[in-house]
Design a protein around this motif. Sequence first.
Motif, PDB file in Angstrom:
ATOM      1  N   SER A   1       0.855  -1.178   0.000  1.00 41.20           N
ATOM      2  CA  SER A   1       0.000   0.000   0.000  1.00 41.20           C
ATOM      3  C   SER A   1       0.896   1.236   0.000  1.00 41.20           C
ATOM      4  N   SER A   2       0.569   2.223   0.809  1.00 38.16           N
ATOM      5  CA  SER A   2       1.321   3.475   0.835  1.00 38.16           C
ATOM      6  C   SER A   2       0.945   4.258   2.079  1.00 38.16           C
ATOM      7  N   SER A   3       1.868   5.095   2.527  1.00 39.59           N
ATOM      8  CA  SER A   3       1.526   6.002   3.625  1.00 39.59           C
ATOM      9  C   SER A   3       0.447   6.984   3.201  1.00 39.59           C
ATOM     10  N   ASN A   4       0.203   7.094   1.880  1.00 35.38           N
ATOM     11  CA  ASN A   4      -0.887   7.947   1.398  1.00 35.38           C
ATOM     12  C   ASN A   4      -2.253   7.371   1.748  1.00 35.38           C
ATOM     13  N   ALA A   5      -2.287   6.102   2.133  1.00 37.29           N
ATOM     14  CA  ALA A   5      -3.535   5.525   2.623  1.00 37.29           C
ATOM     15  C   ALA A   5      -3.701   5.774   4.119  1.00 37.29           C
ATOM     16  N   ILE A   6      -2.670   6.304   4.754  1.00 41.95           N
ATOM     17  CA  ILE A   6      -2.763   6.728   6.148  1.00 41.95           C
ATOM     18  C   ILE A   6      -3.086   8.216   6.200  1.00 41.95           C
ATOM     19  N   SER A   7      -2.325   8.973   5.406  1.00 39.50           N
ATOM     20  CA  SER A   7      -2.509  10.426   5.369  1.00 39.50           C
ATOM     21  C   SER A   7      -2.296  10.904   3.934  1.00 39.50           C
ATOM     22  N   PRO A   8      -3.371  11.042   3.149  1.00 40.47           N
ATOM     23  CA  PRO A   8      -3.223  11.393   1.729  1.00 40.47           C
ATOM     24  C   PRO A   8      -2.720  12.817   1.529  1.00 40.47           C
ATOM     25  N   ALA A   9      -2.030  13.013   0.405  1.00 42.16           N
ATOM     26  CA  ALA A   9      -1.455  14.318   0.090  1.00 42.16           C
ATOM     27  C   ALA A   9      -2.141  14.933  -1.122  1.00 42.16           C
ATOM     28  N   PRO A  10      -2.174  16.259  -1.213  1.00 40.86           N
ATOM     29  CA  PRO A  10      -2.681  16.911  -2.425  1.00 40.86           C
ATOM     30  C   PRO A  10      -1.901  16.425  -3.645  1.00 40.86           C
ATOM     31  N   ALA A  11      -2.571  16.382  -4.795  1.00 41.02           N
ATOM     32  CA  ALA A  11      -2.005  15.931  -6.067  1.00 41.02           C
ATOM     33  C   ALA A  11      -1.909  14.416  -6.159  1.00 41.02           C
ATOM     34  N   LEU A  12      -2.135  13.716  -5.061  1.00 44.76           N
ATOM     35  CA  LEU A  12      -2.059  12.256  -5.076  1.00 44.76           C
ATOM     36  C   LEU A  12      -3.393  11.625  -4.683  1.00 44.76           C
ATOM     37  N   GLY A  13      -4.480  12.367  -4.873  1.00 43.74           N
ATOM     38  CA  GLY A  13      -5.786  11.891  -4.432  1.00 43.74           C
ATOM     39  C   GLY A  13      -6.242  10.621  -5.123  1.00 43.74           C
ATOM     40  N   ILE A  14      -6.063  10.527  -6.438  1.00 43.56           N
ATOM     41  CA  ILE A  14      -6.499   9.332  -7.164  1.00 43.56           C
ATOM     42  C   ILE A  14      -5.644   8.138  -6.791  1.00 43.56           C
TER      43      ILE A  14
END
Length: 284
Positions: A137-150
């Motif tokens: 997965s990714s830490s973006n599934a813990i705390s998403p960042a702008p520009a990486l929403g999709i």
Amino acid sequence: MAPSQVWLITGASRGLGFDMAKTALKAGHKVIACYRNRKPDDTSKWDELEALGGIWTNLDVSNEDAEAKVKALVAEHGGIDVLVNNAGYAILGSIEDVPLDKVHAIFNTNFIGTLRTIKGVLPSMRERKTGTIVNISSSNAISPAPALGIYAATKFAMEGYTETLQMEVAAFGIRVLLVEPGATATEFASETGTGIRVDPSEPYQEGIVRQTSDYLASPQYAASSSDSLAVVERIVEAIDGTGVMAGKEIGLRLPLGKDTGAGIEKRAALFADLANLKDVWGSF
């Protein structure tokens, strides 16, 4: 050293997948390394893995035949002990700017592609009552960042079914591990790698979306990233129960990386705020 097992790693031709294949081979495992396209013109990595005993095989998880190909590999190698769903890529762009055809495409790889390979190994794992399924997965599934929403959406979706999968297959002796790496020194966000950049429309030419996209391509991001080999060493150790992970109880999630802690704390604060609304959600 852990007993030798048969590993199937998707997206192994570069980045985290390649480093994981190499690390697993050095740990004494048999590794089937999956590549999506043809054999590259530069065969240095290809040759390096083969010299360690790795086996290359063509597997594009975005194709409908991926499940059948995995079942064929299971039959050919007498079973797959560890499936690592690593294949995937990122899209950089605002929610408004990313075209829907690109949304469908990334979900087909990052989300549906993992389901295809899991469906390919599960019958054999259930029958043998053993096996490990690892979803990267990714830490973006813990705390998403702008520009990486999709991109984050694909990982949130994968995490949702992975939690359920763990509950469904535990009775068959199958382990499920959800790895959440933070910023890692790979080609993740590079257009020379697997990243796709969507040109920002006029409203997003400046602001947080553009700032985040530029940062992900900057030397500062690279400098703050965790070393890829160090990350995969922790993953292999978590699967094998060796090294730093020896004697540790690793549950479903394995967050990794220098920057992941801040995301965990941010998500914890969010749920703490929700808990404070008990008079609202508990009023029924």
